[in-house]
Design a protein around this motif. Structure first.
Motif, PDB file in Angstrom:
ATOM      1  N   THR A 189     -20.798 -39.488 -55.281  1.00  0.00           N
ATOM      2  CA  THR A 189     -20.782 -40.950 -54.374  1.00  0.00           C
ATOM      3  C   THR A 189     -20.382 -39.919 -53.195  1.00  0.00           C
ATOM      4  OG1 THR A 189     -20.880 -41.953 -56.475  1.00  0.00           O
ATOM      5  CG2 THR A 189     -20.611 -42.792 -54.391  1.00  0.00           C
ATOM      6  N   ILE A 190     -19.392 -39.255 -53.154  1.00  0.00           N
ATOM      7  CA  ILE A 190     -18.302 -39.283 -52.400  1.00  0.00           C
ATOM      8  C   ILE A 190     -19.724 -38.033 -50.832  1.00  0.00           C
ATOM      9  CG2 ILE A 190     -16.886 -37.798 -50.411  1.00  0.00           C
ATOM     10  CD1 ILE A 190     -15.281 -38.903 -52.791  1.00  0.00           C
ATOM     11  N   ALA A 191     -20.480 -36.779 -51.849  1.00  0.00           N
ATOM     12  CA  ALA A 191     -21.048 -36.096 -51.495  1.00  0.00           C
ATOM     13  C   ALA A 191     -22.805 -36.661 -50.823  1.00  0.00           C
ATOM     14  CB  ALA A 191     -21.583 -35.170 -51.784  1.00  0.00           C
ATOM     15  N   ILE A 192     -22.800 -38.034 -50.945  1.00  0.00           N
ATOM     16  CA  ILE A 192     -24.290 -38.443 -50.724  1.00  0.00           C
ATOM     17  C   ILE A 192     -23.605 -39.493 -49.247  1.00  0.00           C
ATOM     18  CG2 ILE A 192     -26.154 -40.448 -50.988  1.00  0.00           C
ATOM     19  CD1 ILE A 192     -25.749 -39.137 -54.156  1.00  0.00           C
ATOM     20  N   LEU A 193     -22.607 -39.987 -49.775  1.00  0.00           N
ATOM     21  CA  LEU A 193     -21.649 -40.739 -48.583  1.00  0.00           C
ATOM     22  C   LEU A 193     -21.643 -40.091 -47.361  1.00  0.00           C
ATOM     23  CD1 LEU A 193     -19.160 -43.377 -50.289  1.00  0.00           C
ATOM     24  CD2 LEU A 193     -21.240 -44.246 -48.617  1.00  0.00           C
ATOM     25  N   LYS A 194     -21.462 -38.634 -47.111  1.00  0.00           N
ATOM     26  CA  LYS A 194     -21.328 -38.004 -45.915  1.00  0.00           C
ATOM     27  C   LYS A 194     -23.008 -37.356 -45.565  1.00  0.00           C
ATOM     28  CE  LYS A 194     -16.777 -35.748 -47.892  1.00  0.00           C
ATOM     29  NZ  LYS A 194     -15.941 -34.461 -48.392  1.00  0.00           N
ATOM     30  N   THR A 195     -23.735 -37.511 -46.785  1.00  0.00           N
ATOM     31  CA  THR A 195     -24.607 -37.159 -45.742  1.00  0.00           C
ATOM     32  C   THR A 195     -25.786 -38.542 -45.641  1.00  0.00           C
ATOM     33  OG1 THR A 195     -25.700 -37.050 -47.886  1.00  0.00           O
ATOM     34  CG2 THR A 195     -24.518 -34.538 -46.647  1.00  0.00           C
ATOM     35  N   GLU A 196     -25.469 -39.579 -45.750  1.00  0.00           N
ATOM     36  CA  GLU A 196     -26.168 -40.702 -46.547  1.00  0.00           C
ATOM     37  C   GLU A 196     -26.064 -41.708 -45.860  1.00  0.00           C
ATOM     38  OE1 GLU A 196     -30.031 -40.384 -48.925  1.00  0.00           O
ATOM     39  OE2 GLU A 196     -28.900 -38.363 -49.502  1.00  0.00           O
ATOM     40  N   GLY A 197     -24.732 -41.756 -45.567  1.00  0.00           N
ATOM     41  CA  GLY A 197     -24.558 -43.424 -45.578  1.00  0.00           C
ATOM     42  C   GLY A 197     -24.609 -43.769 -46.442  1.00  0.00           C
ATOM     43  N   SER A 198     -23.815 -44.812 -46.448  1.00  0.00           N
ATOM     44  CA  SER A 198     -23.758 -46.242 -47.924  1.00  0.00           C
ATOM     45  C   SER A 198     -24.460 -46.676 -48.190  1.00  0.00           C
ATOM     46  CB  SER A 198     -22.863 -47.150 -47.588  1.00  0.00           C
ATOM     47  OG  SER A 198     -23.618 -47.891 -46.129  1.00  0.00           O
ATOM     48  N   SER A 199     -25.884 -46.751 -47.005  1.00  0.00           N
ATOM     49  CA  SER A 199     -27.558 -47.387 -47.407  1.00  0.00           C
ATOM     50  C   SER A 199     -28.091 -46.357 -48.205  1.00  0.00           C
ATOM     51  CB  SER A 199     -27.822 -47.561 -46.059  1.00  0.00           C
ATOM     52  OG  SER A 199     -27.697 -46.416 -45.583  1.00  0.00           O
ATOM     53  N   GLY A 200     -27.593 -44.832 -48.097  1.00  0.00           N
ATOM     54  CA  GLY A 200     -28.453 -44.367 -49.110  1.00  0.00           C
ATOM     55  C   GLY A 200     -27.564 -43.554 -50.473  1.00  0.00           C
ATOM     56  N   VAL A 201     -26.684 -44.479 -50.636  1.00  0.00           N
ATOM     57  CA  VAL A 201     -26.331 -44.035 -51.976  1.00  0.00           C
ATOM     58  C   VAL A 201     -27.066 -45.530 -53.286  1.00  0.00           C
ATOM     59  CG1 VAL A 201     -23.813 -44.788 -53.406  1.00  0.00           C
ATOM     60  CG2 VAL A 201     -24.052 -43.891 -50.936  1.00  0.00           C
ATOM     61  N   THR A 202     -27.596 -44.967 -54.281  1.00  0.00           N
ATOM     62  CA  THR A 202     -28.152 -45.893 -54.736  1.00  0.00           C
ATOM     63  C   THR A 202     -27.936 -45.469 -55.841  1.00  0.00           C
ATOM     64  OG1 THR A 202     -30.462 -44.632 -55.431  1.00  0.00           O
ATOM     65  CG2 THR A 202     -30.574 -46.341 -53.394  1.00  0.00           C
ATOM     66  N   MET A 203     -27.541 -46.263 -57.041  1.00  0.00           N
ATOM     67  CA  MET A 203     -27.439 -45.671 -58.878  1.00  0.00           C
ATOM     68  C   MET A 203     -28.361 -44.749 -59.297  1.00  0.00           C
ATOM     69  SD  MET A 203     -24.812 -47.892 -59.138  1.00  0.00           S
ATOM     70  CE  MET A 203     -24.336 -47.978 -61.565  1.00  0.00           C
ATOM     71  N   ARG A 204     -29.622 -45.087 -58.724  1.00  0.00           N
ATOM     72  CA  ARG A 204     -30.381 -43.590 -59.372  1.00  0.00           C
ATOM     73  C   ARG A 204     -30.186 -42.497 -58.257  1.00  0.00           C
ATOM     74  NH1 ARG A 204     -34.456 -45.080 -62.621  1.00  0.00           N
ATOM     75  NH2 ARG A 204     -34.862 -47.210 -61.344  1.00  0.00           N
ATOM     76  N   GLN A 205     -29.872 -42.807 -57.828  1.00  0.00           N
ATOM     77  CA  GLN A 205     -29.551 -41.052 -56.813  1.00  0.00           C
ATOM     78  C   GLN A 205     -28.170 -40.564 -57.377  1.00  0.00           C
ATOM     79  OE1 GLN A 205     -29.116 -41.516 -52.539  1.00  0.00           O
ATOM     80  NE2 GLN A 205     -29.614 -39.174 -52.269  1.00  0.00           N
ATOM     81  N   VAL A 206     -27.253 -41.438 -57.556  1.00  0.00           N
ATOM     82  CA  VAL A 206     -26.099 -40.744 -58.169  1.00  0.00           C
ATOM     83  C   VAL A 206     -26.043 -40.514 -59.807  1.00  0.00           C
ATOM     84  CG1 VAL A 206     -23.540 -41.130 -59.071  1.00  0.00           C
ATOM     85  CG2 VAL A 206     -24.612 -42.148 -56.442  1.00  0.00           C
ATOM     86  N   ALA A 207     -26.745 -40.977 -60.088  1.00  0.00           N
ATOM     87  CA  ALA A 207     -27.457 -40.574 -61.617  1.00  0.00           C
ATOM     88  C   ALA A 207     -27.781 -39.063 -61.783  1.00  0.00           C
ATOM     89  CB  ALA A 207     -28.291 -41.321 -62.580  1.00  0.00           C
ATOM     90  N   GLY A 208     -28.803 -38.708 -60.568  1.00  0.00           N
ATOM     91  CA  GLY A 208     -29.215 -38.101 -60.677  1.00  0.00           C
ATOM     92  C   GLY A 208     -28.961 -36.468 -60.100  1.00  0.00           C
TER      93      GLY A 208
END
Length: 190
Positions: free
Chosen positions: A15-34
């Motif tokens: 989740t932190i890695a996604i936040l760093k690269t895409e911001g909060s709008s880029g964090v979806t539950m599906r993406q984190v699971a993947g």
């Protein structure tokens, strides 16, 4: 660590890695699971929704920041004056950062933005800052009789500097030395 602890740590790191690269709008539950390699339903077993995920992520991230500070400062012996001054200089160096060039402060900005729209997350962040303030007060209380004043100056300054520090007229190192001088004047114990 148990399997559950390993899975939750991996979820939060992803989740932190996604936040760093895409911001909060880029964090979806599906993406984190993947990214974590688990199913969406398995992720929802650990964190029912994005709010719960962001609350846990914020707590995990803040805890990791505290560990980093302790690790960096552990080698400095604060029993003599010069070492104590070096301790404060190192602490300032770690806290006074240009948020535009620091991924970790990008995470802080994302969490701050999210908390404006999410009361539960705001409560988590406020609880963190209260604990963080108390923790820093204890950390520096061994060589000053005014740790509350120092930390009450330092935390808001450091957080604000992360946002606008690059726009100030003084260079970062000059600011660190200025704050060190102010703090050192408040120093009473050695």
């Amino acid at each position: 660590m148990s399997k559950r602890e390993n899975v939750t740590a991996d979820i939060l790191k992803q989740t932190i890695a996604i936040l760093k690269t895409e911001g909060s709008s880029g964090v979806t539950m599906r993406q984190v699971a993947g990214k974590t390699g688990i199913t969406l339903s398995n992720l929802q077993y650990y964190y029912a929704d994005r709010t719960k995920l962001f609350q846990a992520t914020a707590a995990f991230f803040f805890n990791e920041c505290e560990k980093t500070i302790l690790n960096e400062l552990s080698a400095i012996d604060t029993r003599d004056g010069e070492s104590a001054k070096e301790f404060i200089r190192k602490l300032l160096d770690m806290l006074i950062v240009d948020g535009g060039n620091d991924d970790n402060h990008g995470i802080f900005r994302e969490i701050w933005a999210l908390m404006l729209r999410d009361a539960e997350l705001a409560e988590t962040v406020h609880r963190f800052y209260k604990n963080y303030s108390n923790w820093l007060v204890q950390l520096i209380s061994g060589f000053t009789s005014q740790p509350e004043k120092i930390i009450s100056l330092l935390i808001p300054y450091a957080e604000g500097y992360a946002v606008i520090g690059a726009d100030l007229t003084l260079k970062r190192q000059e600011i660190i030395e200025m704050l060190l001088e102010i703090i050192w004047q408040m120093k009473v114990k050695t």
